[in-house]
Design a protein around this motif. Structure first.
Motif, PDB file in Angstrom:
ATOM      1  N   VAL A  34     -23.860  24.849 -27.737  1.00 31.66           N
ATOM      2  CA  VAL A  34     -23.164  23.952 -26.820  1.00 31.66           C
ATOM      3  C   VAL A  34     -21.675  24.256 -26.890  1.00 31.66           C
ATOM      4  CG1 VAL A  34     -22.653  21.577 -26.191  1.00 31.66           C
ATOM      5  CG2 VAL A  34     -24.909  22.165 -27.110  1.00 31.66           C
ATOM      6  N   THR A  35     -21.092  24.448 -25.740  1.00 34.56           N
ATOM      7  CA  THR A  35     -19.678  24.828 -25.651  1.00 34.56           C
ATOM      8  C   THR A  35     -18.909  23.854 -24.777  1.00 34.56           C
ATOM      9  OG1 THR A  35     -20.101  27.171 -26.052  1.00 34.56           O
ATOM     10  CG2 THR A  35     -18.106  26.645 -24.840  1.00 34.56           C
ATOM     11  N   TRP A  36     -17.686  23.552 -25.198  1.00 32.49           N
ATOM     12  CA  TRP A  36     -16.745  22.820 -24.368  1.00 32.49           C
ATOM     13  C   TRP A  36     -15.873  23.846 -23.639  1.00 32.49           C
ATOM     14  CZ3 TRP A  36     -16.671  17.800 -23.182  1.00 32.49           C
ATOM     15  CH2 TRP A  36     -17.356  16.903 -24.007  1.00 32.49           C
ATOM     16  N   PHE A  37     -15.809  23.681 -22.339  1.00 34.08           N
ATOM     17  CA  PHE A  37     -14.900  24.460 -21.504  1.00 34.08           C
ATOM     18  C   PHE A  37     -13.860  23.518 -20.918  1.00 34.08           C
ATOM     19  CE2 PHE A  37     -16.874  28.655 -20.994  1.00 34.08           C
ATOM     20  CZ  PHE A  37     -18.159  28.426 -21.476  1.00 34.08           C
ATOM     21  N   ARG A  38     -12.775  24.078 -20.460  1.00 31.14           N
ATOM     22  CA  ARG A  38     -11.795  23.291 -19.709  1.00 31.14           C
ATOM     23  C   ARG A  38     -11.277  24.133 -18.556  1.00 31.14           C
ATOM     24  NH1 ARG A  38      -6.960  22.986 -24.256  1.00 31.14           N
ATOM     25  NH2 ARG A  38      -6.388  25.209 -24.228  1.00 31.14           N
ATOM     26  N   GLN A  39     -10.859  23.414 -17.525  1.00 32.51           N
ATOM     27  CA  GLN A  39     -10.308  24.085 -16.352  1.00 32.51           C
ATOM     28  C   GLN A  39      -9.117  23.305 -15.844  1.00 32.51           C
ATOM     29  OE1 GLN A  39     -13.143  24.904 -13.220  1.00 32.51           O
ATOM     30  NE2 GLN A  39     -11.893  26.604 -12.476  1.00 32.51           N
ATOM     31  N   ALA A  40      -7.973  23.940 -15.874  1.00 29.46           N
ATOM     32  CA  ALA A  40      -6.762  23.344 -15.322  1.00 29.46           C
ATOM     33  C   ALA A  40      -6.668  23.699 -13.844  1.00 29.46           C
ATOM     34  CB  ALA A  40      -5.544  23.859 -16.075  1.00 29.46           C
ATOM     35  N   PRO A  41      -5.966  22.886 -13.065  1.00 29.21           N
ATOM     36  CA  PRO A  41      -5.825  23.180 -11.630  1.00 29.21           C
ATOM     37  C   PRO A  41      -5.272  24.580 -11.400  1.00 29.21           C
ATOM     38  CG  PRO A  41      -5.030  20.979 -12.106  1.00 29.21           C
ATOM     39  CD  PRO A  41      -5.312  21.619 -13.431  1.00 29.21           C
ATOM     40  N   GLY A  42      -5.954  25.347 -10.560  1.00 32.44           N
ATOM     41  CA  GLY A  42      -5.491  26.678 -10.224  1.00 32.44           C
ATOM     42  C   GLY A  42      -5.754  27.736 -11.264  1.00 32.44           C
ATOM     43  N   LYS A  43      -6.471  27.363 -12.337  1.00 26.77           N
ATOM     44  CA  LYS A  43      -6.734  28.332 -13.398  1.00 26.77           C
ATOM     45  C   LYS A  43      -8.240  28.521 -13.588  1.00 26.77           C
ATOM     46  CE  LYS A  43      -2.491  27.704 -16.040  1.00 26.77           C
ATOM     47  NZ  LYS A  43      -1.910  27.487 -17.393  1.00 26.77           N
ATOM     48  N   GLU A  44      -8.601  29.603 -14.256  1.00 28.78           N
ATOM     49  CA  GLU A  44     -10.006  29.863 -14.536  1.00 28.78           C
ATOM     50  C   GLU A  44     -10.518  28.955 -15.652  1.00 28.78           C
ATOM     51  OE1 GLU A  44     -10.203  34.626 -13.364  1.00 28.78           O
ATOM     52  OE2 GLU A  44     -10.673  33.960 -15.379  1.00 28.78           O
ATOM     53  N   ARG A  45     -11.814  28.765 -15.648  1.00 28.28           N
ATOM     54  CA  ARG A  45     -12.434  27.967 -16.697  1.00 28.28           C
ATOM     55  C   ARG A  45     -12.331  28.717 -18.030  1.00 28.28           C
ATOM     56  NH1 ARG A  45     -17.780  24.823 -14.956  1.00 28.28           N
ATOM     57  NH2 ARG A  45     -16.256  24.337 -13.333  1.00 28.28           N
ATOM     58  N   GLU A  46     -11.971  27.992 -19.072  1.00 26.44           N
ATOM     59  CA  GLU A  46     -11.719  28.587 -20.381  1.00 26.44           C
ATOM     60  C   GLU A  46     -12.632  27.986 -21.433  1.00 26.44           C
ATOM     61  OE1 GLU A  46      -7.798  29.156 -23.210  1.00 26.44           O
ATOM     62  OE2 GLU A  46      -8.092  27.214 -22.259  1.00 26.44           O
ATOM     63  N   GLY A  47     -13.251  28.834 -22.246  1.00 23.81           N
ATOM     64  CA  GLY A  47     -14.038  28.347 -23.360  1.00 23.81           C
ATOM     65  C   GLY A  47     -13.129  27.815 -24.453  1.00 23.81           C
ATOM     66  N   VAL A  48     -13.386  26.605 -24.907  1.00 24.85           N
ATOM     67  CA  VAL A  48     -12.529  25.946 -25.895  1.00 24.85           C
ATOM     68  C   VAL A  48     -13.160  25.983 -27.288  1.00 24.85           C
ATOM     69  CG1 VAL A  48     -11.453  23.760 -26.556  1.00 24.85           C
ATOM     70  CG2 VAL A  48     -11.522  24.454 -24.143  1.00 24.85           C
ATOM     71  N   ASP A  90      -2.972  21.282 -22.597  1.00 28.37           N
ATOM     72  CA  ASP A  90      -4.386  20.937 -22.789  1.00 28.37           C
ATOM     73  C   ASP A  90      -4.952  20.169 -21.602  1.00 28.37           C
ATOM     74  OD1 ASP A  90      -3.480  20.240 -26.162  1.00 28.37           O
ATOM     75  OD2 ASP A  90      -4.612  21.985 -25.473  1.00 28.37           O
ATOM     76  N   THR A  91      -4.112  19.850 -20.650  1.00 29.87           N
ATOM     77  CA  THR A  91      -4.546  19.117 -19.455  1.00 29.87           C
ATOM     78  C   THR A  91      -5.573  19.915 -18.667  1.00 29.87           C
ATOM     79  OG1 THR A  91      -2.489  17.868 -19.258  1.00 29.87           O
ATOM     80  CG2 THR A  91      -3.763  18.195 -17.244  1.00 29.87           C
ATOM     81  N   GLY A  92      -6.598  19.226 -18.189  1.00 28.66           N
ATOM     82  CA  GLY A  92      -7.624  19.855 -17.374  1.00 28.66           C
ATOM     83  C   GLY A  92      -8.889  19.025 -17.371  1.00 28.66           C
ATOM     84  N   THR A  93      -9.872  19.508 -16.649  1.00 28.72           N
ATOM     85  CA  THR A  93     -11.188  18.883 -16.684  1.00 28.72           C
ATOM     86  C   THR A  93     -12.017  19.592 -17.751  1.00 28.72           C
ATOM     87  OG1 THR A  93     -11.110  18.292 -14.351  1.00 28.72           O
ATOM     88  CG2 THR A  93     -13.276  18.346 -15.392  1.00 28.72           C
TER      89      THR A  93
END
Length: 127
Positions: A34-48, A90-93
């Protein structure tokens, strides 16, 4: 494939903390990564961060090491992401995702290997 539901996001000031939760149903965490990803506006999804609960294998992206901690409560079928000393970057979904092949292997950060995703929870770090 199961279902994942995230919660715990919100607005926090720099230096603050949040704990995200990812509740799993129809999925045996003992046989998943199980992985947490995040995506900031205008950026690619990143594995956290990734966790393979059965063997407690943990992975973190460099930018969160020492600040974020991933963990599981198998009884509750929930994966947590404790986030401390949050910064504006760290802001993002934040999304949680699960897969049953790589299991937090060397490609854990690639979103394309994950067939199961939650809907995301927003995190905003701002004054």
């Amino acid at each position: 494939q199961g279902r994942l539901v995230e919660s715990g996001g919100g607005l926090v000031q720099p230096g603050g903390s949040l704990r995200l939760s990812c509740a799993a149903s129809g999925l045996n965490l003992d046989y998943a990564g199980v992985t947490w990803f995040r995506q900031a506006p205008g950026k690619e999804r990143e594995g956290v961060s990734c966790i393979r609960p059965r063997v407690n294998r943990l992975r973190y992206v460099d930018s969160v090491k020492g600040r974020f901690t991933i963990s599981t409560d198998n009884a509750k079928k929930t994966v947590y992401l404790q986030m401390n000393n949050l910064q504006p970057e760290d802001t993002g979904t934040y999304f949680c995702a699960a897969e049953t092949t790589g299991l937090c292997g060397s490609n854990w950060y690639l979103s394309r290997i994950y067939p199961t995703w939650g809907q995301g929870t927003p995190v905003t770090v701002s004054i």
